[in-house]
Design a protein around this motif. Structure first.
Motif, mmCIF file in Angstrom:
data_model
loop_
_atom_site.group_PDB
_atom_site.id
_atom_site.type_symbol
_atom_site.label_atom_id
_atom_site.label_comp_id
_atom_site.label_asym_id
_atom_site.label_seq_id
_atom_site.Cartn_x
_atom_site.Cartn_y
_atom_site.Cartn_z
ATOM 1 N N GLY A 8 0.776 -1.233 0.000
ATOM 2 C CA GLY A 8 0.000 0.000 0.000
ATOM 3 C C GLY A 8 0.804 1.276 0.000
ATOM 4 N N GLY A 9 2.129 1.166 0.075
ATOM 5 C CA GLY A 9 2.947 2.364 0.040
ATOM 6 C C GLY A 9 2.955 2.982 -1.355
ATOM 7 N N SER A 17 -3.790 10.960 1.150
ATOM 8 C CA SER A 17 -3.996 9.812 2.022
ATOM 9 C C SER A 17 -3.446 8.538 1.389
ATOM 10 N N LEU A 18 -3.072 7.629 2.249
ATOM 11 C CA LEU A 18 -2.687 6.276 1.857
ATOM 12 C C LEU A 18 -3.185 5.319 2.913
ATOM 13 N N ARG A 19 -3.425 4.081 2.489
ATOM 14 C CA ARG A 19 -3.790 3.030 3.433
ATOM 15 C C ARG A 19 -2.804 1.888 3.273
ATOM 16 N N LEU A 20 -2.067 1.631 4.337
ATOM 17 C CA LEU A 20 -1.137 0.517 4.354
ATOM 18 C C LEU A 20 -1.828 -0.722 4.899
ATOM 19 N N TYR A 94 7.851 2.194 5.996
ATOM 20 C CA TYR A 94 6.930 1.809 7.070
ATOM 21 C C TYR A 94 6.982 0.294 7.257
ATOM 22 N N TYR A 95 7.131 -0.101 8.509
ATOM 23 C CA TYR A 95 7.234 -1.510 8.863
ATOM 24 C C TYR A 95 6.081 -1.920 9.763
ATOM 25 N N CYS A 96 5.583 -3.098 9.501
ATOM 26 C CA CYS A 96 4.602 -3.742 10.360
ATOM 27 C C CYS A 96 5.360 -4.679 11.295
ATOM 28 N N SER A 106 8.349 -10.215 15.313
ATOM 29 C CA SER A 106 8.109 -10.433 13.894
ATOM 30 C C SER A 106 8.060 -9.094 13.176
ATOM 31 N N TRP A 107 8.748 -9.025 12.043
ATOM 32 C CA TRP A 107 8.816 -7.783 11.264
ATOM 33 C C TRP A 107 8.581 -8.079 9.791
ATOM 34 N N GLY A 108 7.922 -7.145 9.120
ATOM 35 C CA GLY A 108 7.794 -7.222 7.684
ATOM 36 C C GLY A 108 9.006 -6.614 7.010
ATOM 37 N N GLN A 109 8.971 -6.616 5.689
ATOM 38 C CA GLN A 109 10.110 -6.133 4.911
ATOM 39 C C GLN A 109 10.046 -4.625 4.676
ATOM 40 N N GLY A 110 8.897 -4.026 4.957
ATOM 41 C CA GLY A 110 8.748 -2.580 4.823
ATOM 42 C C GLY A 110 8.133 -2.170 3.499
ATOM 43 N N THR A 111 7.469 -1.028 3.520
ATOM 44 C CA THR A 111 6.904 -0.443 2.308
ATOM 45 C C THR A 111 7.197 1.056 2.304
#
Length: 117
Positions: A8-9, A17-20, A94-96, A106-111
């Motif tokens: 969503g990045g 606006s953006l929605r991740l 941005y990371y989840c 736990s981490w995501g790869q980022g957007t």
């Protein structure tokens, strides 16, 4: 642990606006406190928002309070970050992340989110 994948990045003008989204794999997603963090170029990783396992409790960094909203859908194993009134200083990766027991394990790869002025 859950595996996390953000999406969503993109590039948006200031005020937009953006929605991740962050999709999680694994049956234990609903057990995790979930959060969003961000890292701007040349800076450390900063807390943005967090949400309890049930979704009933949220918290935000002062810099995004009133503009960003974190939510989750445990049936879809997904956590969201709705970002409104974006500013150039919101530009970052941005990371989840998922928190269980005592750490953000736990981490995501980022957007990438880029806000142009």
């Amino acid at each position: 642990q859950v595996q996390l994948v953000e999406s969503g990045g993109g590039l948006v003008q200031a005020g937009g606006s953006l929605r991740l989204s962050c999709a999680a794999s694994g049956r234990t997603f609903s057990s995790y406190v979930m959060g969003w963090f961000r890292q701007a170029p040349g800076k450390g990783r900063d807390f943005v928002a967090t949400i309890s396992w049930s979704g009933s409790s949220t918290s935000y960094a002062d810099s995004v309070k009133g503009r960003f909203t974190i939510s989750r859908d445990n049936a879809k194993n997904t956590v969201y970050l709705q970002m409104n009134s974006l500013k150039p200083e919101d530009t970052a990766v941005y990371y989840c992340a998922g928190y269980l027991t005592s750490s953000w394990s736990s981490w995501g790869q980022g957007t990438q989110v880029t806000v142009s002025s």
